[in-house]
Design an enzyme around this catalytic site. Sequence first.
Site, PDB file in Angstrom:
ATOM      1  N   LYS A  39      10.732   5.269   4.947  1.00 54.48           N
ATOM      2  CA  LYS A  39      10.552   4.725   3.589  1.00 54.48           C
ATOM      3  C   LYS A  39       9.161   5.097   3.067  1.00 54.48           C
ATOM      4  O   LYS A  39       8.288   5.513   3.840  1.00 54.48           O
ATOM      5  CB  LYS A  39      10.721   3.206   3.630  1.00 54.48           C
ATOM      6  CG  LYS A  39       9.670   2.484   4.486  1.00 54.48           C
ATOM      7  CD  LYS A  39      10.019   1.021   4.723  1.00 54.48           C
ATOM      8  CE  LYS A  39       8.970   0.355   5.616  1.00 54.48           C
ATOM      9  NZ  LYS A  39       9.414  -0.973   6.080  1.00 54.48           N
ATOM     10  N   TYR A 266     -21.713   4.522  -9.928  1.00 59.36           N
ATOM     11  CA  TYR A 266     -21.549   3.371 -10.829  1.00 59.36           C
ATOM     12  C   TYR A 266     -22.246   2.123 -10.298  1.00 59.36           C
ATOM     13  O   TYR A 266     -22.095   1.764  -9.131  1.00 59.36           O
ATOM     14  CB  TYR A 266     -20.072   3.046 -11.005  1.00 59.36           C
ATOM     15  CG  TYR A 266     -19.307   4.071 -11.813  1.00 59.36           C
ATOM     16  CD1 TYR A 266     -19.613   4.306 -13.150  1.00 59.36           C
ATOM     17  CD2 TYR A 266     -18.267   4.777 -11.239  1.00 59.36           C
ATOM     18  CE1 TYR A 266     -18.897   5.239 -13.889  1.00 59.36           C
ATOM     19  CE2 TYR A 266     -17.553   5.717 -11.968  1.00 59.36           C
ATOM     20  CZ  TYR A 266     -17.877   5.936 -13.297  1.00 59.36           C
ATOM     21  OH  TYR A 266     -17.166   6.857 -14.020  1.00 59.36           O
TER      22      TYR A 266
HETATM   23  C1  LIG Z   1       9.303  -0.961   7.524  1.00 54.45           C
HETATM   24  C2  LIG Z   1      10.347  -1.488   8.411  1.00 54.45           C
HETATM   25  C3  LIG Z   1      10.373  -1.151   9.778  1.00 54.45           C
HETATM   26  C4  LIG Z   1       9.289  -0.364  10.459  1.00 54.45           C
HETATM   27  O1  LIG Z   1       8.191  -1.193  10.757  1.00 54.45           O
HETATM   28  P1  LIG Z   1       6.967  -0.625  11.606  1.00 54.45           P
HETATM   29  O2  LIG Z   1       6.113  -1.809  11.846  1.00 54.45           O
HETATM   30  O3  LIG Z   1       6.311   0.407  10.761  1.00 54.45           O
HETATM   31  O4  LIG Z   1       7.541  -0.039  12.833  1.00 54.45           O
HETATM   32  C5  LIG Z   1      11.450  -1.588  10.521  1.00 54.45           C
HETATM   33  N1  LIG Z   1      12.434  -2.316   9.959  1.00 54.45           N
HETATM   34  C6  LIG Z   1      12.430  -2.682   8.667  1.00 54.45           C
HETATM   35  C7  LIG Z   1      13.539  -3.502   8.123  1.00 54.45           C
HETATM   36  C8  LIG Z   1      11.381  -2.295   7.854  1.00 54.45           C
HETATM   37  O5  LIG Z   1      11.375  -2.671   6.565  1.00 54.45           O
END
Ligand SMILES: *Cc1c(COP(=O)(O)O)cnc(C)c1O
Length: 378
Positions: A39, A266
């Site tokens: 994702k 800045y």
């Molecule tokens: C993002 C996510 C993961 C992965 O989590 P990590 O801590 O990066 O391994 C696993 N399951 C779900 C449902 C997620 O949203």
Amino acid sequence: MNFPPRPTRADIDLSALEHNLRQIKSCCSETPGVLAVIKANAYGHGAVAVGRVLENAGVESFGVATLEEAIELRAAGISTPMLVFGGCYPGQESAFVRHDLAAAVCSLPDLQRLERFGRDHQLRFPVHIKCDTGMGRVGFLPAEIPPLIDLLTRGSGVEAVGLMSHLASADEAAPEVTRRQIQSFREMCRQFAAASLQPAAVHLSNSAGLVAWQVPECTLVRPGIILYGSYPAPEFRTKIDLRPVMTFSTRIAQLRWMESGCGISYGHIFHTERPTLLATLPVGYADGYNRLLSNCGEVLIGGQRAPVVGRVCMDWIMVDVTDLENVAVGDRVVLLGSDGGQTVSAEEWAEKIGSISYEVFCSVSQRVPRHFSALPVT
Ligand SMILES: *Cc1c(COP(=O)(O)O)cnc(C)c1O
């Protein structure tokens, strides 16, 4: 483009990605499959390239957050089974079917809608049932399981291909929360089995969970952050050997000797206290170089650390290179990654900005081109 880009870039080491996947597989030998979480553009690493490598490496499934993310991967020719964690919003159902996607489902009204859609279109809409075993975010609570099972066994328009939950505290030292979540998940699995529902995919563990816990009921693990070579917490360093996948770098745009007493950037929150050799770098918070690194970030130039001085701007930062040897305009500067035996890790950066490595990676913006290493021919 027939001109060279600005030198600010992110290099993605695809062999490090493969290495991390191998480590994950040997870490959870009791679980047959990997659902690789790609994702948010593979946590900023480039979802299509990452997806292709992991598909070739034989992962069983992919997880993304949104339908749009899934479609991008399908359009690139990635055909591995894919689960959309964020679920299917009203009106998205046909797109899910067209692109061969499964949806995580968290509530009875959503499940009823997908079931009706499936019946109306003479198909069984594939869903992963998401249970809330203690995350307190989304999902079916234990009390909702009986009506859920009732709908799943009677409704012909939906098929529970997966049963899942998510761990809230697997990266923390206190194991009690995780132990209770695993117990609760097992109980839900039992209730499903008692109703003769046997989803092929059963999954619970994120990165921290899969390293620290074995859950033999599960058929998949769901690694995210460790695929990209970052540790969920410091104590995981001894448990799995990971290689960082991303190197974020730029080159020195300008070098100037500034007199003592000059205000820098800045708000003049930094003043030179000696004649100072100042390097200006073409990277800023619009690229993901967090503004909280003002006056406290460090970068690597020729394997030497140099401090960020003054405020981080939208497109520039300044570093003090007075104490470094052999610095010239055009020299490579590592913002995140290793150089000459020194490392600025995502974890180091995250600690300075009061965040986690996940956010560091996700923040590296669209403006920063990703360059992918060729994989060695095997
Ligand atoms: C993002 C996510 C993961 C992965 O989590 P990590 O801590 O990066 O391994 C696993 N399951 C779900 C449902 C997620 O949203």
